[in-house]
Design an enzyme around this catalytic site. Sequence first.
Site, PDB file in Angstrom:
ATOM      1  N   HIS A 320       0.868  -1.327  -0.019  1.00 35.50           N
ATOM      2  CA  HIS A 320      -0.037  -0.104   0.096  1.00 35.50           C
ATOM      3  C   HIS A 320       0.761   1.359   0.043  1.00 35.50           C
ATOM      4  O   HIS A 320       2.144   1.120   0.320  1.00 35.50           O
ATOM      5  CB  HIS A 320      -0.923  -0.028   1.364  1.00 35.50           C
ATOM      6  N   CYS A 363      -0.876   0.087  -3.443  1.00 38.91           N
ATOM      7  CA  CYS A 363      -2.198   0.453  -3.463  1.00 38.91           C
ATOM      8  C   CYS A 363      -2.468   1.649  -2.335  1.00 38.91           C
ATOM      9  O   CYS A 363      -1.711   1.625  -1.462  1.00 38.91           O
ATOM     10  CB  CYS A 363      -3.071  -0.490  -3.234  1.00 38.91           C
TER      11      CYS A 363
END
Length: 482
Positions: A320, A363
């Site tokens: 992430h 992400c």
Amino acid sequence: MALPRPRLLAVSEELDGAELAALKFLSLQHIPMRKLEKIQRAQDFFEALQEKGLIEAGDLSYLKELLYRISRIDLLEAQLGSSREEMERELRVPGRAKVSAYRYLLFQLSENITEDELNSFKFLLGKELPKCRLNPKAAMLDVFIEMEKKGILGEENLSNLKTLCANINVSLLKRIEEYELKFGDEEMIITEEQRGSTGGPEAHARWPVTSVAPDAPGSWNESSQLEVYKMTSRPRGVCLILNNHSFAKAREAVPELRHMKDRNGTDVDAAALRRVFSKLHFTIAEYKDLTAAEIRETVNIYKCEDHKDKDCFVCCILSHGKKGIIYGVDGQEVPIQELTTSFTGRNCRSLAGKPKVFFVQACQGDACQKGVTIETDSGEQDSCVETDARFQLDCIPTEADFLLGMATLQDYVSYRSTRQGTWYIQALCQHLEYSCPRGEDILTILTAVNREVSRKTCMPNAEKQMPQPSFTLRKKLIFPVN
């Protein structure tokens, strides 16, 4: 013999504002800027050409060349009695072209720049050029002119433009490099001939010389030979994979990240990377679910490792993230630039002069996700396609020999399927597996990846994605399979 004014008038009436701006730009080497800036009509431009002796009775060769350069072949044929084939023959004659190769290069670049890329140029030049000159109506040719006025662009000064293109569109950079290789060599050969010297056996062999006229459209020298990075060691080097999947710690430790989901599908990406880089003779070192501190510790291990017997270093980051950073599984941030600069020549001497390659897929987390529904090849519905990272363009070190492959353009999302992996990593692995055995270089491969990913669409919202590589490579980077 009088000038054919009816024909000149007919031509002028067919030219729009953008075409007139292009003709003025291509003529800057012949007519002063201060005079061209005052010209608002094509008729006045033709008058200025006449004053400079560039249009004369019985000689409209310069006007023919200008129309050819801007691809107004219809006017060239209907009003001036010439043709594309005739102009191509004419411009093959040495010294016949009056538009400089440099100015035509800039014009061609402007023709291949999208609106988004133009805005990126303006943004990156915000501190160099007056804001009033970077207004929304300013075209790319206007930007080039302002760069020339400021002394940051010129025929002998393309470095700033190359840096911008490397960050915005690699294909533009490649075109500049082809121009430099072609015309730099021609200048060297001309100098040797003027001296009356053969220059020795190597003087004319550095780059092949094409028979096509330097200024002719389509004359980019495709056969120019760039030096290639050495890639013969076994193993080639380390392929470090940092694969973060579970973010339970982040959800527990950081309240604002409590919606951050696990990165389902990332193991599909990691498996593809392991398979491909093993075939390319890299030693695979995969680490899973690292905290920010553990990411730093792991990178430090490979930064301090002796790479003297290796030809390359590859690092793939799957996590992430948000602008310019990746998250550890504990929700703490690690700047991407901190990771890349760990491997500069100063920080990792055994990799100095060798290619350092980073592929980043990260992400944004649940709070910024945009779930969509797409069909898989089996016809099943995959409702867990998630948005991935946004990155800034300053993550790559200014030092040579780096390549940073980003999943998406600055300020845009990218997508990850919970079943099939990310669009970017899957396309990257497929094209590496297909193209490396054919001897294609990494920038050609990444261009193909760009094309494939850009064609994908998330329905029903028609979301798109565009990857972007940035690099300071000095040679071709090819991964041989033998």
